[in-house]
Design a protein around this motif. Structure first.
Motif, PDB file in Angstrom:
ATOM      1  N   UNK A 135      -0.531   8.271   8.686  1.00  0.00           N
ATOM      2  CA  UNK A 135       0.630   7.742   9.412  1.00  0.00           C
ATOM      3  C   UNK A 135       1.687   7.189   8.463  1.00  0.00           C
ATOM      4  N   UNK A 136       1.312   6.974   7.204  1.00  0.00           N
ATOM      5  CA  UNK A 136       2.249   6.434   6.213  1.00  0.00           C
ATOM      6  C   UNK A 136       3.018   7.532   5.483  1.00  0.00           C
ATOM      7  N   UNK A 162       0.831  -1.206   0.000  1.00  0.00           N
ATOM      8  CA  UNK A 162       0.000   0.000   0.000  1.00  0.00           C
ATOM      9  C   UNK A 162       0.867   1.258   0.000  1.00  0.00           C
ATOM     10  N   UNK A 163       1.917   1.239   0.807  1.00  0.00           N
ATOM     11  CA  UNK A 163       2.823   2.387   0.889  1.00  0.00           C
ATOM     12  C   UNK A 163       3.641   2.511  -0.399  1.00  0.00           C
ATOM     13  N   UNK A 164       4.133   1.388  -0.893  1.00  0.00           N
ATOM     14  CA  UNK A 164       4.925   1.403  -2.123  1.00  0.00           C
ATOM     15  C   UNK A 164       4.101   1.938  -3.301  1.00  0.00           C
ATOM     16  N   UNK A 165       2.856   1.501  -3.399  1.00  0.00           N
ATOM     17  CA  UNK A 165       2.013   1.925  -4.526  1.00  0.00           C
ATOM     18  C   UNK A 165       1.637   3.402  -4.426  1.00  0.00           C
ATOM     19  N   UNK A 166       1.381   3.870  -3.211  1.00  0.00           N
ATOM     20  CA  UNK A 166       1.079   5.293  -3.036  1.00  0.00           C
ATOM     21  C   UNK A 166       2.275   6.142  -3.451  1.00  0.00           C
ATOM     22  N   UNK A 200      -3.303  11.785  -5.361  1.00  0.00           N
ATOM     23  CA  UNK A 200      -2.565  10.513  -5.377  1.00  0.00           C
ATOM     24  C   UNK A 200      -2.593   9.829  -4.015  1.00  0.00           C
ATOM     25  N   UNK A 201      -2.867  10.618  -2.961  1.00  0.00           N
ATOM     26  CA  UNK A 201      -2.845  10.077  -1.604  1.00  0.00           C
ATOM     27  C   UNK A 201      -4.246   9.871  -1.025  1.00  0.00           C
ATOM     28  N   UNK A 202      -5.261   9.995  -1.846  1.00  0.00           N
ATOM     29  CA  UNK A 202      -6.623   9.853  -1.362  1.00  0.00           C
ATOM     30  C   UNK A 202      -6.831   8.471  -0.733  1.00  0.00           C
ATOM     31  N   UNK A 216       6.229   7.322   2.806  1.00  0.00           N
ATOM     32  CA  UNK A 216       6.032   7.689   1.396  1.00  0.00           C
ATOM     33  C   UNK A 216       7.029   8.775   0.998  1.00  0.00           C
ATOM     34  N   UNK A 217       7.241   9.741   1.890  1.00  0.00           N
ATOM     35  CA  UNK A 217       8.261  10.770   1.652  1.00  0.00           C
ATOM     36  C   UNK A 217       9.610  10.134   1.317  1.00  0.00           C
TER      37      UNK A 217
END
Length: 339
Positions: free
Chosen positions: A236-237, A136-140, A229-231, A241-242
């Motif tokens: 907390x992620x 989920x984090x990688x895809x965002x 893109x972050x919807x 993602x940064x």
């Protein structure tokens, strides 16, 4: 629970990164433990300094003695060996208890030595491939990277969508020498990042006015500029993602002493190996810098072995040539069928 674990498990108290390296024999049995102790005694006869290995990395598949020389160089003169007692234990418990100064607070690769080089590289690949952020984090992060690249193309900054990146740490960071003002950061980065470039900034500083000296020269974007893109993504992620987005910058500037920047550098090391970028054979990175001063700025352009202070940066041994020998571990099932 903590006290119970200490009572019913084998709890080594001497395994401390400041005083030893955890050494794993190539096989069980006392003779293999003796091999490690004999190697260390041989090394102590002419104990090397770490600078001996600057720009001269030991081959990842070299003999154990040569690899151990570099691992201990300029650091520790003792081994904590995974011996017969530990091998026979049902559970080994590494506790954390600050009053006894017992904690494994260091980079994993700085503390572990495997006599068998294949075991060493397997452990590093395991961390790279499995101790990572969730899908989920990688895809965002991938969506944000795509959006930043689209912006760079639309503004004519790069036909291929390349962008550069920063991690700027402000907040409560205790290292005051890293708290440069934005105009100083620009002076330290302008030789590597051309004016007008699209630049993604990962930061814990919320006030946009502070970034004006950088924004006067670069097309600055932040994670908060990509709400679409972050919807639906858990806030907390956002820090993770940064990191992922910043790691994809063509040129990256990070903050010295920051472990947040450190992981970005390590991911860039992994990328440099996969893409075989300039200097990859020695683990060098030629587009990764610190913005905090001349002494640290270019450290990633050189191979340097692990040395103190270990926490303040990452080291090439964690990414350099860790896929060596991987072809030997994979057998084509079609060929296997015809054996």
């Amino acid at each position: 629970l903590k006290e119970y674990l200490r009572d019913v498990t084998l709890t080594p108290l001497t395994w401390q990164p400041d005083s030893c390296i955890a050494a794993f024999p190539s096989d069980d049995g006392p003779e293999h433990t003796r091999e490690l102790t004999d190697m260390l005694e041989e090394i102590k006869k002419d104990f090397p300094g770490y600078r001996k290995y600057k720009d001269r990395p030991t081959d990842v598949n070299a003999e154990p003695l040569e690899r151990l020389k570099e691992a201990v160089a300029g650091r520790v003169k003792d081994l904590c060996i995974y011996d017969e007692e530990m091998q026979a234990a049902d559970v080994v418990h590494f506790m954390c208890y600050h009053k006894m100064r017992v904690r494994l607070l260091t980079h994993f690769y700085a503390f572990l030595f495997f006599e068998d080089w294949k075991h060493d590289l397997w452990s590093k690949r395991f961390v790279r491939d499995h101790l990572r952020y969730s899908d989920e984090i990688q895809c965002a992060a991938a969506r944000v990277v795509a959006a930043v690249r689209s912006r760079a193309r639309s503004r004519g900054n790069s036909t291929s969508g390349e962008f550069d990146s920063f991690h700027i740490r402000r907040g409560d960071f205790q290292y005051k020498n890293t708290r440069l003002e934005a105009d100083e950061i620009y002076k330290n980065s302008r030789d590597e990042i051309p004016d007008g470039t699209t630049v993604f900034v990962a930061t814990d500083h919320q006030g946009k006015p502070w970034f004006k000296p950088l924004a006067d020269h670069y097309d600055l974007v932040f994670l908060r500029d990509f709400k679409q893109e972050l919807e639906g993504v858990n806030t907390n992620f956002y820090g993770m993602i940064d990191q992922l987005v910043a790691s994809r910058g063509r040129t990256f500037f990070g903050c010295h002493h920051s472990t947040f920047s450190g992981f970005i550098f390590r991911m860039r090391g992994y990328h440099s190996q996969k893409k075989e970028l300039k200097g990859w054979e020695k683990g060098e990175m030629h587009h990764s810098f610190y913005y905090t001063g001349k002494n640290e700025k270019h450290v990633y352009e050189h191979y340097i072995p692990v040395h103190s202070p270990i926490y303040s940066r990452e080291f090439p041994t964690s990414w350099r040539d860790i896929d060596q020998g991987i072809d030997e571990l994979w057998i084509d099932p079609v060929l296997l069928e015809h054996r």
